[in-house]
Motif scaffolding. Structure first.
Motif, PDB file in Angstrom:
ATOM      1  N   PHE A 220     -32.931  25.195 -18.338  1.00 35.49           N
ATOM      2  CA  PHE A 220     -33.467  26.427 -18.907  1.00 35.49           C
ATOM      3  C   PHE A 220     -34.524  26.957 -17.943  1.00 35.49           C
ATOM      4  CE2 PHE A 220     -31.489  23.941 -22.097  1.00 35.49           C
ATOM      5  CZ  PHE A 220     -30.881  24.869 -22.924  1.00 35.49           C
ATOM      6  N   TRP A 221     -34.954  28.172 -18.121  1.00 36.60           N
ATOM      7  CA  TRP A 221     -35.897  28.753 -17.153  1.00 36.60           C
ATOM      8  C   TRP A 221     -36.619  29.915 -17.807  1.00 36.60           C
ATOM      9  CZ3 TRP A 221     -34.969  33.884 -16.142  1.00 36.60           C
ATOM     10  CH2 TRP A 221     -33.676  34.356 -16.447  1.00 36.60           C
ATOM     11  N   SER A 222     -37.767  30.248 -17.250  1.00 35.83           N
ATOM     12  CA  SER A 222     -38.517  31.416 -17.701  1.00 35.83           C
ATOM     13  C   SER A 222     -39.373  31.907 -16.548  1.00 35.83           C
ATOM     14  CB  SER A 222     -39.394  31.035 -18.903  1.00 35.83           C
ATOM     15  OG  SER A 222     -39.816  32.179 -19.604  1.00 35.83           O
ATOM     16  N   LYS A 223     -39.221  33.186 -16.208  1.00 36.58           N
ATOM     17  CA  LYS A 223     -39.945  33.822 -15.097  1.00 36.58           C
ATOM     18  C   LYS A 223     -39.661  33.145 -13.756  1.00 36.58           C
ATOM     19  CE  LYS A 223     -42.404  36.314 -18.200  1.00 36.58           C
ATOM     20  NZ  LYS A 223     -41.545  36.050 -19.378  1.00 36.58           N
TER      21      LYS A 223
ATOM     22  N   LYS B  38     -36.171  33.368 -12.473  1.00 38.77           N
ATOM     23  CA  LYS B  38     -34.746  33.701 -12.351  1.00 38.77           C
ATOM     24  C   LYS B  38     -34.213  33.490 -10.926  1.00 38.77           C
ATOM     25  CE  LYS B  38     -31.562  37.011 -14.369  1.00 38.77           C
ATOM     26  NZ  LYS B  38     -30.412  37.284 -13.561  1.00 38.77           N
TER      27      LYS B  38
ATOM     28  N   LEU C 176     -27.592  28.978 -18.129  1.00 37.92           N
ATOM     29  CA  LEU C 176     -26.772  29.888 -18.937  1.00 37.92           C
ATOM     30  C   LEU C 176     -25.933  30.801 -18.034  1.00 37.92           C
ATOM     31  CD1 LEU C 176     -25.952  31.328 -21.553  1.00 37.92           C
ATOM     32  CD2 LEU C 176     -28.127  32.559 -21.487  1.00 37.92           C
ATOM     33  N   GLU C 177     -26.502  31.224 -16.915  1.00 34.94           N
ATOM     34  CA  GLU C 177     -25.821  32.158 -16.021  1.00 34.94           C
ATOM     35  C   GLU C 177     -24.727  31.479 -15.194  1.00 34.94           C
ATOM     36  OE1 GLU C 177     -29.131  31.824 -16.373  1.00 34.94           O
ATOM     37  OE2 GLU C 177     -29.379  33.565 -17.649  1.00 34.94           O
TER      38      GLU C 177
ATOM     39  N   TRP D 196     -34.714  47.122 -22.274  1.00 33.34           N
ATOM     40  CA  TRP D 196     -35.008  45.830 -22.907  1.00 33.34           C
ATOM     41  C   TRP D 196     -36.025  45.952 -24.044  1.00 33.34           C
ATOM     42  CZ3 TRP D 196     -32.498  41.311 -21.996  1.00 33.34           C
ATOM     43  CH2 TRP D 196     -33.083  40.138 -22.489  1.00 33.34           C
ATOM     44  N   THR D 197     -37.084  46.726 -23.800  1.00 34.20           N
ATOM     45  CA  THR D 197     -38.162  46.815 -24.800  1.00 34.20           C
ATOM     46  C   THR D 197     -38.148  48.144 -25.573  1.00 34.20           C
ATOM     47  OG1 THR D 197     -39.646  47.544 -23.028  1.00 34.20           O
ATOM     48  CG2 THR D 197     -39.728  45.210 -23.633  1.00 34.20           C
TER      49      THR D 197
ATOM     50  N   SER E 216     -28.315  32.711 -25.522  1.00 35.70           N
ATOM     51  CA  SER E 216     -29.340  31.697 -25.267  1.00 35.70           C
ATOM     52  C   SER E 216     -29.433  30.720 -26.437  1.00 35.70           C
ATOM     53  CB  SER E 216     -30.705  32.371 -25.055  1.00 35.70           C
ATOM     54  OG  SER E 216     -30.648  33.261 -23.974  1.00 35.70           O
TER      55      SER E 216
ATOM     56  N   PHE F 234     -26.467  28.394 -26.253  1.00 31.08           N
ATOM     57  CA  PHE F 234     -26.620  27.468 -25.120  1.00 31.08           C
ATOM     58  C   PHE F 234     -27.617  26.367 -25.499  1.00 31.08           C
ATOM     59  CE2 PHE F 234     -28.268  26.686 -20.660  1.00 31.08           C
ATOM     60  CZ  PHE F 234     -27.093  26.145 -20.162  1.00 31.08           C
TER      61      PHE F 234
ATOM     62  N   SER G 240     -41.273  34.852 -24.649  1.00 33.92           N
ATOM     63  CA  SER G 240     -40.052  34.709 -23.841  1.00 33.92           C
ATOM     64  C   SER G 240     -38.876  34.207 -24.684  1.00 33.92           C
ATOM     65  CB  SER G 240     -40.301  33.721 -22.702  1.00 33.92           C
ATOM     66  OG  SER G 240     -40.546  32.426 -23.225  1.00 33.92           O
ATOM     67  N   ILE G 241     -37.686  34.396 -24.156  1.00 34.23           N
ATOM     68  CA  ILE G 241     -36.489  33.834 -24.811  1.00 34.23           C
ATOM     69  C   ILE G 241     -36.591  32.317 -24.829  1.00 34.23           C
ATOM     70  CG2 ILE G 241     -33.983  33.491 -24.558  1.00 34.23           C
ATOM     71  CD1 ILE G 241     -33.711  36.308 -23.604  1.00 34.23           C
ATOM     72  N   PHE G 242     -37.096  31.751 -23.749  1.00 31.86           N
ATOM     73  CA  PHE G 242     -37.219  30.296 -23.713  1.00 31.86           C
ATOM     74  C   PHE G 242     -38.074  29.782 -24.875  1.00 31.86           C
ATOM     75  CE2 PHE G 242     -39.480  26.434 -22.157  1.00 31.86           C
ATOM     76  CZ  PHE G 242     -38.384  25.583 -22.264  1.00 31.86           C
TER      77      PHE G 242
ATOM     78  N   GLU H 286     -34.932  29.327 -27.454  1.00 31.81           N
ATOM     79  CA  GLU H 286     -34.311  28.104 -26.938  1.00 31.81           C
ATOM     80  C   GLU H 286     -35.069  26.839 -27.345  1.00 31.81           C
ATOM     81  OE1 GLU H 286     -31.960  29.968 -23.127  1.00 31.81           O
ATOM     82  OE2 GLU H 286     -34.047  29.392 -22.789  1.00 31.81           O
TER      83      GLU H 286
HETATM   84  P1  AVW Z   1     -37.872  35.815 -18.537  1.00 32.69           P
HETATM   85  P2  AVW Z   1     -36.961  34.172 -20.702  1.00 32.69           P
HETATM   86  N1  AVW Z   1     -37.408  44.139 -19.507  1.00 32.69           N
HETATM   87  O1  AVW Z   1     -37.990  35.508 -17.075  1.00 32.69           O
HETATM   88  O2  AVW Z   1     -37.575  32.878 -21.113  1.00 32.69           O
HETATM   89  C1  AVW Z   1     -36.192  43.941 -18.943  1.00 32.69           C
HETATM   90  O3  AVW Z   1     -39.071  36.351 -19.230  1.00 32.69           O
HETATM   91  O4  AVW Z   1     -37.219  35.346 -21.588  1.00 32.69           O
HETATM   92  O5  AVW Z   1     -37.381  34.453 -19.209  1.00 32.69           O
HETATM   93  N2  AVW Z   1     -35.586  42.766 -18.906  1.00 32.69           N
HETATM   94  C2  AVW Z   1     -36.214  41.727 -19.421  1.00 32.69           C
HETATM   95  C3  AVW Z   1     -37.490  41.800 -20.010  1.00 32.69           C
HETATM   96  C4  AVW Z   1     -38.084  43.071 -20.042  1.00 32.69           C
HETATM   97  N3  AVW Z   1     -39.300  43.276 -20.581  1.00 32.69           N
HETATM   98  N4  AVW Z   1     -37.848  40.570 -20.438  1.00 32.69           N
HETATM   99  C5  AVW Z   1     -36.841  39.762 -20.132  1.00 32.69           C
HETATM  100  N5  AVW Z   1     -35.860  40.451 -19.515  1.00 32.69           N
HETATM  101  C6  AVW Z   1     -34.598  39.931 -19.033  1.00 32.69           C
HETATM  102  C7  AVW Z   1     -31.826  32.527 -21.020  1.00 32.69           C
HETATM  103  C8  AVW Z   1     -34.532  40.015 -17.550  1.00 32.69           C
HETATM  104  O6  AVW Z   1     -33.198  40.105 -17.161  1.00 32.69           O
HETATM  105  C9  AVW Z   1     -31.854  31.336 -20.079  1.00 32.69           C
HETATM  106  F1  AVW Z   1     -31.185  30.304 -20.682  1.00 32.69           F
HETATM  107  C10 AVW Z   1     -35.126  38.709 -17.133  1.00 32.69           C
HETATM  108  O7  AVW Z   1     -34.734  38.315 -15.861  1.00 32.69           O
HETATM  109  C11 AVW Z   1     -33.312  31.032 -19.856  1.00 32.69           C
HETATM  110  O8  AVW Z   1     -33.607  29.688 -20.262  1.00 32.69           O
HETATM  111  C12 AVW Z   1     -34.562  37.791 -18.183  1.00 32.69           C
HETATM  112  O9  AVW Z   1     -34.524  38.581 -19.364  1.00 32.69           O
HETATM  113  C13 AVW Z   1     -34.079  32.023 -20.686  1.00 32.69           C
HETATM  114  O10 AVW Z   1     -33.137  32.739 -21.474  1.00 32.69           O
HETATM  115  C14 AVW Z   1     -35.389  36.560 -18.412  1.00 32.69           C
HETATM  116  O11 AVW Z   1     -36.698  36.854 -18.791  1.00 32.69           O
HETATM  117  C15 AVW Z   1     -34.837  32.997 -19.817  1.00 32.69           C
HETATM  118  O12 AVW Z   1     -35.411  33.995 -20.618  1.00 32.69           O
END
Ligand code: AVW
Length: 249
Positions: free
Chosen positions: A79-82, A84, A100-101, A131-132, A147, A150, A174-176, A180
């Protein structure tokens, strides 16, 4: 009418957006040989076409997840956050972890935009809510639903790559964090290893307060570990297949 008939005869598309998205979808999908990409496309479209693009809940994608379910990859799920770019630069080169990707649905939809419109069968790839702009937009709901699915199959030793160059590597919105982590179930997940990616100008380490919040959110019984790893080390490991996966950090 004559122009439309002429257009169809000449093979000029009446739905350029639909055709282009479908082409990208099926081209990417074909890399996963065991799936029926035409069927998956039809199920995908049903989730959002003809609907208000600000009112597509994540549940709209339930049939899509059922049509292309995630397979558990125990001990290899990342998993990941910020992070990518750094995480995918690594997983693209080395077969150590699955994000996931790297799965069918995640790789097919990565970087794409789509939405429908009430009272129309058309698919749009521009002019869709950001997105927002509204929470229940088709793209955001897809990533939330995918997510969740997954994370539901996470098992064994799970990894999460977080960003050590920002003040709050575990971002509560975050989604994480919201989708998740809260789904990791101690009957399936043995441990969570946070890989905190640091740069020369590191601002955060494993003592970061947001990581305390993470541990509080983690299901009791899941072991927690945090490892600080420099971005250059991750890049070096990506570039050198001789280094075993377990020896990268
Ligand atoms: P992230 P998450 N506007 O790096 O934990 C446009 O914050 O959320 O990681 N696009 C957005 C925005 C925004 N404000 N916020 C998020 N995104 C999109 C699925 C954008 O494409 C995997 F399994 C950004 O690169 C990871 O574990 C992406 O969401 C987890 O979710 C990730 O935002 C990463 O999501």
């Amino acid at each position: 009418v004559v122009i439309i008939i002429l257009g169809v005869v000449l093979g000029v598309s009446l739905r350029p957006n639909t055709d282009e998205l479908k082409q990208t979808f099926t081209d990417r999908c074909k890399a996963f040989k065991e799936y029926d990409c035409e069927k998956i496309w039809d199920v995908f479209v049903q989730a959002f076409v003809g609907k208000d693009p600000c009112n597509v809940p994540m549940e709209a994608y339930n049939p899509l997840i059922d049509a292309a379910p995630f397979k558990p990859a125990c001990n290899r799920m990342m998993f990941w956050s910020k992070t990518k770019n750094v995480v995918h630069d690594f997983t693209d080169k080395r077969d150590c972890y699955v994000t996931l990707e790297d799965t069918l649905l995640g790789s097919v939809m990565d970087g794409l935009n789509w939405c429908g419109k009430e009272g129309s069968q058309e698919i749009f790839t521009t002019g869709c809510p950001g997105w927002t702009d509204c929470e229940k937009n088709p793209v955001r709901s897809f990533w939330n639903r995918a997510s969740a699915a997954f994370a539901d199959v996470a098992c064994g030793d799970v990894s999460a790559m977080l960003n050590g160059s920002i003040a709050t590597p575990f971002s509560p919105s975050s989604i994480f964090a919201t989708i998740e982590l809260v789904r990791f179930n101690s009957t399936r997940v043995k441990s969570l290893n946070v890989v905190l990616v640091t740069q020369k100008t590191e601002v955060t380490d494993c003592t970061n307060p947001s990581l305390k919040d993470l541990q509080k959110e983690l299901d009791q019984g899941i072991k927690y570990k945090c490892t600080e790893v420099s971005e250059s080390r991750i890049e070096a490991c990506g570039a050198d297949p001789q280094i075993p996966c377990g020896g990268c950090w």
